[in-house]
Design a protein around this motif. Sequence first.
Motif, PDB file in Angstrom:
ATOM      1  N   HIS A 190       0.850  -1.197   0.000  1.00 51.21           N
ATOM      2  CA  HIS A 190       0.000   0.000   0.000  1.00 51.21           C
ATOM      3  C   HIS A 190       0.885   1.246   0.000  1.00 51.21           C
ATOM      4  CE1 HIS A 190      -4.053  -1.633   0.622  1.00 51.21           C
ATOM      5  NE2 HIS A 190      -3.428  -2.653   1.179  1.00 51.21           N
ATOM      6  N   THR A 234     -10.075  11.315   1.776  1.00 49.37           N
ATOM      7  CA  THR A 234     -11.003  10.476   1.005  1.00 49.37           C
ATOM      8  C   THR A 234     -12.320  11.196   0.707  1.00 49.37           C
ATOM      9  OG1 THR A 234     -11.933   9.431   2.977  1.00 49.37           O
ATOM     10  CG2 THR A 234     -10.043   8.336   1.952  1.00 49.37           C
ATOM     11  N   GLU A 275      -7.435   9.683   5.957  1.00 48.58           N
ATOM     12  CA  GLU A 275      -7.025   8.343   6.405  1.00 48.58           C
ATOM     13  C   GLU A 275      -5.496   8.236   6.498  1.00 48.58           C
ATOM     14  OE1 GLU A 275      -9.370   6.050   7.031  1.00 48.58           O
ATOM     15  OE2 GLU A 275     -11.060   6.390   5.690  1.00 48.58           O
ATOM     16  N   GLU A 318     -10.677 -16.159  -6.726  1.00 42.86           N
ATOM     17  CA  GLU A 318     -10.197 -15.184  -5.737  1.00 42.86           C
ATOM     18  C   GLU A 318     -11.294 -14.736  -4.768  1.00 42.86           C
ATOM     19  OE1 GLU A 318      -8.659 -11.635  -7.650  1.00 42.86           O
ATOM     20  OE2 GLU A 318      -7.014 -11.603  -6.214  1.00 42.86           O
ATOM     21  N   LYS A 351     -13.417   6.043  -1.386  1.00 40.25           N
ATOM     22  CA  LYS A 351     -11.957   5.974  -1.191  1.00 40.25           C
ATOM     23  C   LYS A 351     -11.581   5.488   0.214  1.00 40.25           C
ATOM     24  CE  LYS A 351     -10.570   9.598  -4.488  1.00 40.25           C
ATOM     25  NZ  LYS A 351      -9.936   8.787  -5.526  1.00 40.25           N
ATOM     26  N   SER A 352     -12.538   5.443   1.127  1.00 40.17           N
ATOM     27  CA  SER A 352     -12.231   4.975   2.482  1.00 40.17           C
ATOM     28  C   SER A 352     -12.314   3.451   2.612  1.00 40.17           C
ATOM     29  CB  SER A 352     -13.179   5.625   3.502  1.00 40.17           C
ATOM     30  OG  SER A 352     -12.777   6.946   3.771  1.00 40.17           O
ATOM     31  N   GLU A 372     -10.932  -0.115   2.538  1.00 40.58           N
ATOM     32  CA  GLU A 372      -9.575  -0.655   2.651  1.00 40.58           C
ATOM     33  C   GLU A 372      -9.551  -2.119   2.246  1.00 40.58           C
ATOM     34  OE1 GLU A 372      -8.368   0.125   6.651  1.00 40.58           O
ATOM     35  OE2 GLU A 372      -7.731   2.161   6.147  1.00 40.58           O
ATOM     36  N   PHE A 373      -8.655  -2.451   1.344  1.00 38.82           N
ATOM     37  CA  PHE A 373      -8.463  -3.820   0.863  1.00 38.82           C
ATOM     38  C   PHE A 373      -7.154  -4.356   1.403  1.00 38.82           C
ATOM     39  CE2 PHE A 373     -11.551  -4.277  -2.733  1.00 38.82           C
ATOM     40  CZ  PHE A 373     -12.095  -3.010  -2.692  1.00 38.82           C
ATOM     41  N   GLU A 374      -7.068  -5.687   1.454  1.00 46.21           N
ATOM     42  CA  GLU A 374      -5.800  -6.279   1.892  1.00 46.21           C
ATOM     43  C   GLU A 374      -4.713  -5.972   0.858  1.00 46.21           C
ATOM     44  OE1 GLU A 374      -5.891 -10.523   2.155  1.00 46.21           O
ATOM     45  OE2 GLU A 374      -3.773 -10.610   2.645  1.00 46.21           O
ATOM     46  N   LYS A 375      -5.069  -6.081  -0.417  1.00 44.87           N
ATOM     47  CA  LYS A 375      -4.081  -5.855  -1.469  1.00 44.87           C
ATOM     48  C   LYS A 375      -4.244  -4.466  -2.077  1.00 44.87           C
ATOM     49  CE  LYS A 375      -3.378 -10.664  -2.643  1.00 44.87           C
ATOM     50  NZ  LYS A 375      -2.295 -10.784  -1.676  1.00 44.87           N
ATOM     51  N   ALA A 376      -3.111  -3.758  -2.195  1.00 44.60           N
ATOM     52  CA  ALA A 376      -3.126  -2.397  -2.736  1.00 44.60           C
ATOM     53  C   ALA A 376      -3.627  -2.371  -4.180  1.00 44.60           C
ATOM     54  CB  ALA A 376      -1.725  -1.804  -2.661  1.00 44.60           C
ATOM     55  N   LEU A 377      -3.271  -3.409  -4.943  1.00 44.16           N
ATOM     56  CA  LEU A 377      -3.678  -3.447  -6.352  1.00 44.16           C
ATOM     57  C   LEU A 377      -5.200  -3.512  -6.484  1.00 44.16           C
ATOM     58  CD1 LEU A 377      -2.463  -3.584  -9.277  1.00 44.16           C
ATOM     59  CD2 LEU A 377      -2.794  -6.053  -9.138  1.00 44.16           C
ATOM     60  N   MET A 378      -5.822  -4.307  -5.614  1.00 46.00           N
ATOM     61  CA  MET A 378      -7.287  -4.416  -5.637  1.00 46.00           C
ATOM     62  C   MET A 378      -7.920  -3.070  -5.300  1.00 46.00           C
ATOM     63  SD  MET A 378      -7.979  -7.926  -3.625  1.00 46.00           S
ATOM     64  CE  MET A 378      -7.403  -9.495  -4.227  1.00 46.00           C
ATOM     65  N   GLN A 379      -7.360  -2.407  -4.290  1.00 48.88           N
ATOM     66  CA  GLN A 379      -7.888  -1.109  -3.863  1.00 48.88           C
ATOM     67  C   GLN A 379      -7.780  -0.094  -5.005  1.00 48.88           C
ATOM     68  OE1 GLN A 379      -6.956  -0.244   0.180  1.00 48.88           O
ATOM     69  NE2 GLN A 379      -7.144   1.952  -0.090  1.00 48.88           N
ATOM     70  N   GLU A 380      -6.649  -0.149  -5.696  1.00 53.02           N
ATOM     71  CA  GLU A 380      -6.403   0.758  -6.824  1.00 53.02           C
ATOM     72  C   GLU A 380      -7.425   0.499  -7.942  1.00 53.02           C
ATOM     73  OE1 GLU A 380      -2.100   1.165  -7.528  1.00 53.02           O
ATOM     74  OE2 GLU A 380      -2.643   0.939  -9.634  1.00 53.02           O
TER      75      GLU A 380
END
Lengths: 143, 183
Positions: free
Chosen positions: A31, A127, A137, B38, B65-66, B68-76
């Motif tokens: 992240h 955000t 955040e 997945e 945008k708040s 939160e995902f475990e993986k940054a790529l998924m969040q992106e």
Amino acid sequence: MKKVLKLSLLVFVMGLVALVLGYKFIYNKPHPDFEKAKSDFSISGAELFSQFKNSSQQAASRYNGKVIEIKALLNHVETPDSLTVAVFILGEGMFGDEGIRCTMLPNYRKDIWTYEGKEIKLKGYCTGFNETDVIIESCSIVQ
Amino acid sequence: MKKITILIFTFIIVSATFGQKYVTKNGHIKFYSETPVETIEAHNRQVNSALDIATGDFVFKVLIKSFEFEKALMQEHFNENYLESDKFPDATFTGKITNLNSIDFAKDGKYEAEVEGFLKIHGETKKVNEKGTFEVSVGKIFGKAVFMVHIADYKVKIPNTVINNIAEDVEVTVDIGLEPVKK
């Protein structure tokens, strides 16, 4: 025939290396580090809140998704669920207090308490605005 | 739809002085997608919500945008490609409890609730009817609901390359602890 075998092996190994690197650096990339990130904006908490309150769309297009450094009086700290939230009260609506709510990074969850009632500079990832509060955040304390 | 949301928020805000309104700024919404390829899970713990126990009006607003995902790529990908959070920064629900008569907010207990309203995600608004519970305990109200969202209904486009990674119907869990408005 040996050449074909060698070439196939080379392609296989390169493909394997690409897969491992792709998994590590793309699929599993970390992240963003907002603590080390450079601030896109440095602004007083009152000014940031006022901009969102008076023109939320304009402020959203300017600040949402950006790293922001704010300076304001820290009113109190809340610990809902697993979060530690620094609360800056900058207005009052019929729901009660309004202002800026900053979720703290784990390394700062203890120190933030010592700033209650004092002016502080925090940096984090904005955000947006949810009708009552600006949400920032992954915040860190800026020395 | 934005006007309706603002109107309902305003209605709840304006009538808040009568002490029948409960709010939270720390509600929790979980998004869960499971496929053979997945499992994807995201959490948002900054959900703004209000309930008028006299009328049954119920709203919540969540900033995309708040999540939160475990993986940054998924969040992106979630923000940039699927939910387009720069263009559609929030999701909202505005609705009403339709079986208000069977809930006694003055008495501790757990009550089944039926909620009807409008869910807006990705700029698309759909009418929804969902079931959940409200638990009244020592002056607080804990609302819980689990429901499915068919992502195509909200015009969320999933690229063919990852179409097997994301479920067509994602499970949304809402978990909020509401307190009376402080005067």
